[in-house]
Design a protein around this motif. Structure first.
Motif, PDB file in Angstrom:
ATOM      1  N   CYS A  35       0.844  -1.212   0.000  1.00 34.66           N
ATOM      2  CA  CYS A  35       0.000   0.000   0.000  1.00 34.66           C
ATOM      3  C   CYS A  35       0.871   1.251   0.000  1.00 34.66           C
ATOM      4  O   CYS A  35       0.466   2.300  -0.494  1.00 34.66           O
ATOM      5  CB  CYS A  35      -0.895   0.047   1.227  1.00 34.66           C
ATOM      6  SG  CYS A  35      -1.915  -1.413   1.410  1.00 34.66           S
ATOM      7  N   VAL A  36       2.032   1.155   0.624  1.00 31.09           N
ATOM      8  CA  VAL A  36       2.982   2.272   0.673  1.00 31.09           C
ATOM      9  C   VAL A  36       4.379   1.685   0.475  1.00 31.09           C
ATOM     10  O   VAL A  36       4.573   0.479   0.613  1.00 31.09           O
ATOM     11  CB  VAL A  36       2.937   3.027   2.029  1.00 31.09           C
ATOM     12  CG1 VAL A  36       1.667   3.827   2.206  1.00 31.09           C
ATOM     13  CG2 VAL A  36       3.121   2.044   3.187  1.00 31.09           C
ATOM     14  N   LEU A  37       5.344   2.576   0.171  1.00 32.72           N
ATOM     15  CA  LEU A  37       6.695   2.084  -0.112  1.00 32.72           C
ATOM     16  C   LEU A  37       7.561   2.005   1.142  1.00 32.72           C
ATOM     17  O   LEU A  37       8.556   1.286   1.164  1.00 32.72           O
ATOM     18  CB  LEU A  37       7.373   3.000  -1.140  1.00 32.72           C
ATOM     19  CG  LEU A  37       6.771   2.925  -2.550  1.00 32.72           C
ATOM     20  CD1 LEU A  37       7.408   3.975  -3.451  1.00 32.72           C
ATOM     21  CD2 LEU A  37       6.926   1.534  -3.149  1.00 32.72           C
ATOM     22  N   SER A  38       7.182   2.771   2.178  1.00 32.63           N
ATOM     23  CA  SER A  38       8.011   2.794   3.386  1.00 32.63           C
ATOM     24  C   SER A  38       7.125   3.080   4.590  1.00 32.63           C
ATOM     25  O   SER A  38       6.000   3.588   4.429  1.00 32.63           O
ATOM     26  CB  SER A  38       9.068   3.889   3.274  1.00 32.63           C
ATOM     27  OG  SER A  38       8.427   5.156   3.258  1.00 32.63           O
ATOM     28  N   THR A  39       7.630   2.777   5.776  1.00 25.94           N
ATOM     29  CA  THR A  39       6.855   3.092   6.983  1.00 25.94           C
ATOM     30  C   THR A  39       6.716   4.613   7.108  1.00 25.94           C
ATOM     31  O   THR A  39       5.688   5.103   7.562  1.00 25.94           O
ATOM     32  CB  THR A  39       7.502   2.500   8.249  1.00 25.94           C
ATOM     33  OG1 THR A  39       8.858   2.934   8.323  1.00 25.94           O
ATOM     34  CG2 THR A  39       7.448   0.984   8.232  1.00 25.94           C
ATOM     35  N   ASP A  40       7.751   5.348   6.692  1.00 26.14           N
ATOM     36  CA  ASP A  40       7.633   6.810   6.730  1.00 26.14           C
ATOM     37  C   ASP A  40       6.436   7.271   5.892  1.00 26.14           C
ATOM     38  O   ASP A  40       5.675   8.144   6.311  1.00 26.14           O
ATOM     39  CB  ASP A  40       8.921   7.483   6.223  1.00 26.14           C
ATOM     40  CG  ASP A  40       9.999   7.538   7.307  1.00 26.14           C
ATOM     41  OD1 ASP A  40       9.654   7.372   8.497  1.00 26.14           O
ATOM     42  OD2 ASP A  40      11.178   7.735   6.960  1.00 26.14           O
ATOM     43  N   GLU A  41       6.284   6.664   4.709  1.00 25.71           N
ATOM     44  CA  GLU A  41       5.153   7.046   3.856  1.00 25.71           C
ATOM     45  C   GLU A  41       3.820   6.662   4.524  1.00 25.71           C
ATOM     46  O   GLU A  41       2.831   7.404   4.428  1.00 25.71           O
ATOM     47  CB  GLU A  41       5.249   6.374   2.479  1.00 25.71           C
ATOM     48  CG  GLU A  41       4.203   6.898   1.504  1.00 25.71           C
ATOM     49  CD  GLU A  41       4.149   6.123   0.184  1.00 25.71           C
ATOM     50  OE1 GLU A  41       5.126   5.432  -0.172  1.00 25.71           O
ATOM     51  OE2 GLU A  41       3.095   6.212  -0.477  1.00 25.71           O
ATOM     52  N   ALA A  42       3.812   5.530   5.232  1.00 23.60           N
ATOM     53  CA  ALA A  42       2.584   5.112   5.934  1.00 23.60           C
ATOM     54  C   ALA A  42       2.171   6.168   6.956  1.00 23.60           C
ATOM     55  O   ALA A  42       0.990   6.500   7.090  1.00 23.60           O
ATOM     56  CB  ALA A  42       2.800   3.768   6.632  1.00 23.60           C
TER      57      ALA A  42
END
Ligand code: AMP
Ligand code: ZN
Ligand code: FE
Ligand code: FE
Length: 280
Positions: free
Chosen positions: A144-151
């Motif tokens: 759903c997202v590329l990184s936890t930061d993006e989440a």
């Protein structure tokens, strides 16, 4: 002596199981350490056994999430009795609240068309002490997202659409719980908040110490918080906040930075005055 009073395991949101964590503490040539998982002491029995086998001194620790005027702060507890009944009951309630809150966040994500399976999230939160980092990692795994930061940027950050607050424990209450279990309470990473105006209230509530040494504190901040500790007659704590990996918020290895030995000796002296036997 090398001392690190702030590391995490998989019992909260760390990436390393107790065994791997203790190995990395040994590799970093640390002699005294404290596992301070968020809102849980579940790793402590196993870490105690591993630490003593490795000849390390383990200070019992915890990092409680708490609020002051709706703002989140982290309160570190040390040298308490981890079997204290009131502490255990308090932590059970916190875990229950976290599960309820996960469901509320999942509902919001589903409403936005982001269909995350709660069981997948709980599987990452091994002992059920589930938080946003576990949800963020699940979002990455599902693509759903590329990184936890993006989440966090898109969904989970404090002002983002899937964010749900947890029932708020007041900082004063967190300090009270730690004291009632015989412990010493310290304000975690004050430099990450820039909310020094809260500190006098915490001192009035009996705060014992302040985390001067932290991976994300600059030298200037360390000097600033040491002065502030002197002014309020607070003890000094410190550690890496190592979570088992490399990320923007935490230390990348145990011992980065260490707590100076004289500060540790002062902490032990307070714990002994409180009547708690300090680990040898
Ligand atoms: P929770 O206790 O479930 O609200 O999750 C809080 C944890 O999420 C914090 O301790 C951080 O480790 C992590 N966290 C908070 N904000 C961010 C962010 N913007 N990016 C990455 N991790 C974050
Ligand atoms: Zn954490
Ligand atoms: Fe923290
Ligand atoms: Fe931490």
């Amino acid at each position: 002596m090398r001392i690190d009073l702030h590391v995490h395991t998989t019992a909260s949101d760390g990436l390393l199981e107790p065994e791997a964590l203790v190995n990395s503490v040994v590799r970093a040539k640390i002699q005294v350490f404290s596992v301070t998982d968020h809102d849980t002491v579940d790793a402590l029995p196993q870490v105690e056994t591993l630490a003593s086998a490795a000849g390390l001194i383990l200070v019992p620790g915890i990092e409680l999430s708490a609020y002051w005027h709706k703002k989140e702060f982290h309160i570190l507890g040390y040298f308490f009795d981890r079997t204290d009944e009131d502490l255990q009951a308090f932590l059970r309630q916190m875990r229950e609240d976290r599960r309820t809150r996960l469901q509320a966040m999942l509902n919001r994500l589903w409403a936005m068309g982001v269909k995350v399976d709660g069981d997948d999230v709980m599987a990452l939160a091994k002992n059920g002490n589930v938080g946003r980092p576990h949800l963020a990692r699940t979002l990455v795994r599902q693509g759903c997202v590329l990184s936890t930061d993006e989440a966090f940027e898109r969904y989970l950050g404090e002002d983002r659409p899937a964010y749900v607050r947890r029932p708020e424990v007041e900082v004063q209450e967190a300090i009270r719980i730690i004291h009632a279990a015989g412990g010493v309470a310290s304000l975690a990473h004050p430099g990450l908040h820039n909310r020094d105006q809260a500190i006098p209230d915490f001192v009035a509530a009996g705060l014992d110490g302040i985390e001067v040494y932290h991976a994300k504190h600059t030298h200037g901040q360390m000097a600033h918080y040491r002065k502030l500790a002197d002014r309020h007659r607070l003890l000094v704590t410190g550690g890496s906040d190592f979570h088992g990996g490399v990320d923007s918020e935490h230390g990348s290895a145990p011992g980065l930075p260490c707590l100076p030995e004289p500060d540790y000796v002062r902490l032990c002296a307070l714990a002994e005055v409180r009547g708690v036997a300090t680990p040898k």
